[in-house]
Design a protein around this motif. Structure first.
Motif, PDB file in Angstrom:
ATOM      1  N   PHE A  35       0.798  -1.224   0.169  1.00 21.51           N
ATOM      2  CA  PHE A  35      -0.100  -0.159   0.042  1.00 21.51           C
ATOM      3  C   PHE A  35       0.768   1.116  -0.052  1.00 21.51           C
ATOM      4  N   ALA A  36       1.910   1.385   0.922  1.00 19.52           N
ATOM      5  CA  ALA A  36       2.768   2.290   0.995  1.00 19.52           C
ATOM      6  C   ALA A  36       3.430   2.532  -0.345  1.00 19.52           C
ATOM      7  N   LEU A  37       3.698   1.574  -1.018  1.00 19.35           N
ATOM      8  CA  LEU A  37       4.727   1.954  -2.356  1.00 19.35           C
ATOM      9  C   LEU A  37       3.633   2.762  -3.147  1.00 19.35           C
ATOM     10  N   ASP A  38       2.360   2.243  -3.325  1.00 17.91           N
ATOM     11  CA  ASP A  38       1.408   2.870  -4.396  1.00 17.91           C
ATOM     12  C   ASP A  38       1.258   4.321  -3.800  1.00 17.91           C
TER      13      ASP A  38
ATOM     14  N   GLY B   5      -1.568  11.525  -0.325  1.00 20.52           N
ATOM     15  CA  GLY B   5      -0.491  10.403  -0.590  1.00 20.52           C
ATOM     16  C   GLY B   5       0.294   9.980   0.675  1.00 20.52           C
ATOM     17  N   PHE B   6      -0.100  10.640   1.624  1.00 22.53           N
ATOM     18  CA  PHE B   6       0.450  10.305   2.960  1.00 22.53           C
ATOM     19  C   PHE B   6      -0.352   9.078   3.481  1.00 22.53           C
ATOM     20  N   LEU B   7       0.261   8.187   4.405  1.00 22.87           N
ATOM     21  CA  LEU B   7      -0.071   6.803   4.954  1.00 22.87           C
ATOM     22  C   LEU B   7      -0.924   7.245   5.951  1.00 22.87           C
ATOM     23  N   LEU B   8      -0.760   7.949   6.961  1.00 21.55           N
ATOM     24  CA  LEU B   8      -1.524   8.093   8.282  1.00 21.55           C
ATOM     25  C   LEU B   8      -2.311   9.137   8.389  1.00 21.55           C
ATOM     26  N   MET B   9      -3.544   9.159   8.888  1.00 23.64           N
ATOM     27  CA  MET B   9      -4.122  10.473   9.270  1.00 23.64           C
ATOM     28  C   MET B   9      -4.107  10.564  10.718  1.00 23.64           C
ATOM     29  N   HIS B  10      -4.647  11.774  11.286  1.00 20.05           N
ATOM     30  CA  HIS B  10      -4.925  11.997  12.578  1.00 20.05           C
ATOM     31  C   HIS B  10      -3.619  12.375  13.568  1.00 20.05           C
ATOM     32  N   SER B  11      -2.659  13.118  12.988  1.00 21.58           N
ATOM     33  CA  SER B  11      -1.548  13.588  13.804  1.00 21.58           C
ATOM     34  C   SER B  11      -1.820  14.803  14.181  1.00 21.58           C
TER      35      SER B  11
ATOM     36  N   SER C 206      11.737   2.730  -9.344  1.00 23.70           N
ATOM     37  CA  SER C 206      11.220   4.005  -9.530  1.00 23.70           C
ATOM     38  C   SER C 206      11.382   4.646  -8.036  1.00 23.70           C
ATOM     39  N   ILE C 207      11.105   3.777  -6.951  1.00 19.04           N
ATOM     40  CA  ILE C 207      11.143   4.440  -5.585  1.00 19.04           C
ATOM     41  C   ILE C 207      12.444   4.719  -5.362  1.00 19.04           C
TER      42      ILE C 207
ATOM     43  N   LEU D  71      10.726   2.068   1.955  1.00 18.32           N
ATOM     44  CA  LEU D  71      10.168   1.355   0.888  1.00 18.32           C
ATOM     45  C   LEU D  71      10.834   0.489   0.010  1.00 18.32           C
ATOM     46  N   TYR D  72      12.040   1.223  -0.558  1.00 20.84           N
ATOM     47  CA  TYR D  72      12.936   0.416  -1.451  1.00 20.84           C
ATOM     48  C   TYR D  72      13.544  -0.724  -0.825  1.00 20.84           C
ATOM     49  N   GLU D  73      13.853  -0.618   0.459  1.00 19.55           N
ATOM     50  CA  GLU D  73      14.425  -1.813   1.258  1.00 19.55           C
ATOM     51  C   GLU D  73      13.485  -3.085   1.198  1.00 19.55           C
TER      52      GLU D  73
END
Length: 368
Positions: free
Chosen positions: A11-14, A329-335, A65-66, A57-59
């Motif tokens: 998911f994070a990659l996309d 495009g960010f992963l997490l909400m509510h910070s 492309s990342i 993510l690359y790891e």
């Protein structure tokens, strides 16, 4: 958990391919609010987290492309290696170039880290036995914030990888001064200690981003937990391990910690249980607890691992994790960035993503 971690990295990659399209040339991504992407100049303290996340993510994915985007992001922030305007060179240059060097071994990346360590060392003040966090201003004479513990990792690493021994000496001295002045008897931390720059005397113990001078600002407790766990890794000083465990127990046993263990923005915030959460604090604390578990045994190790698991499952749930293509495009909400300053409230933050990915990686590496 293994399945969850693999799914989260996919998911994070996309999702980060979406984020990459929202960044103007020469800037670094920070947040997303009111349907608009928020990006900052490279001297902003968060400028290294984007490239650091890309390297994580690359790891895990080996997506070419990342890697290309990660290298491009490094180029943008490379001039920061000579910046001396504040203390956050570790966040900026070690989360980014540190991960890049770890994964590629490129000598040029190591040189940038060493130059950055030298720049950070110029902020060490012998009179207060600490690195000065912010410059003198209308509020502070010589402020040191608990966040500064996070920038010591780069100094330790630089000394242990061919750099001057003074870097690690500074990190240890700073840690000892912080241990002496920043903490209360219950292991909670003040946010800011203001020093007399000539005598080293403590002028006041206060907050900038917390609810009150006497409160426990949640992300600050996370910085402290992560910082002393990391310092134990480099020094094996038992005082640091004892401190880290004390901070962990303060957090995990706090009556205001919610069931999902994602903290309110301050443990003493007004309006609990309706106060805003801070997913960045949750991600940071989860990552720190996983490392602390490596230095613990028995019931304590199980407690730290279990708490981190609860946090990861919560952050991976729809309650905190965005849907693909949403959230800028960010992963997490509510910070929550700085509630008292009415800044970055209930939004995604780039460092929440970074420590979330790090927590997933650490769990996979150490516990699977």
């Amino acid at each position: 958990m293994a399945q969850l971690i693999n799914e989260e990295f996919k998911f994070a990659l996309d999702q980060y391919k979406v984020l990459a399209k929202n960044i103007p040339a020469g800037l670094t991504p920070q947040s997303f609010a009111n349907n608009k992407s928020i990006n900052h100049d490279i001297k902003w303290w968060c400028s290294g987290f984007y490239s650091g996340s890309l390297w994580y993510l690359y790891e895990q994915t080996k997506d070419a492309s990342i890697k290309q985007e990660a290298e491009k992001a490094l180029k943008v922030i490379e001039p920061n290696q000579t910046y001396t305007g504040h203390h956050d060179l570790g966040f900026m240059m070690y989360c980014s170039f540190g991960n890049a060097y770890r994964l590629t071994g490129k000598p040029a990346y190591k040189q940038v880290i060493q130059r950055s360590a030298e720049s950070l060392s110029t902020r060490y003040r012998p009179n207060i036995k600490s690195i000065q966090s912010w410059n003198k201003n209308q509020y502070w004479e010589c402020p040191v914030i608990i966040d500064n513990m996070m920038n010591l990792e780069m100094l330790n690493w630089a000394s242990e990888n061919g750099g001057s021994p003074k870097y690690k000496d500074i990190a240890i001295t700073h840690s000892n001064t912080t241990l002496k002045n920043h903490f209360r008897d219950d292991f909670s931390s003040y946010h800011v200690i203001d020093y007399n720059p000539e005598t080293g005397a403590v002028l006041r113990k206060a907050t900038w981003q917390g609810a009150a001078n006497c409160s426990a600002w949640s992300r600050g407790q996370g910085w402290a937990l992560y910082g002393y766990t990391m310092m134990y890794r480099f020094t094996k000083n038992e005082a640091y391990l004892k401190q880290a465990k004390g901070i962990a127990h303060f957090i995990l046993n706090h009556p205001n910690l919610p069931a999902d263990k994602i903290p309110f923005w301050d443990f003493d915030a007004q309006g609990i249980p309706f106060a805003k959460r801070d997913a960045s604090a949750g991600a940071l604390i989860a990552s720190a607890l996983l490392e602390l578990g490596q230095f613990s045994s028995g019931d304590e190790k199980a407690e730290f691992k279990s708490a981190a698991e609860t946090m990861i499952y919560a952050l991976a749930s729809p309650a905190y994790r965005a849907k693909l293509g949403e959230n800028g495009g960010f992963l997490l909400m509510h910070s929550t960035g700085a509630y008292p300053l009415n800044s970055e409230i209930d939004v995604p933050l780039v460092y929440a993503d970074y420590y979330y990915l790090e927590a997933l990686l650490r769990y996979k590496k150490w516990y699977l």
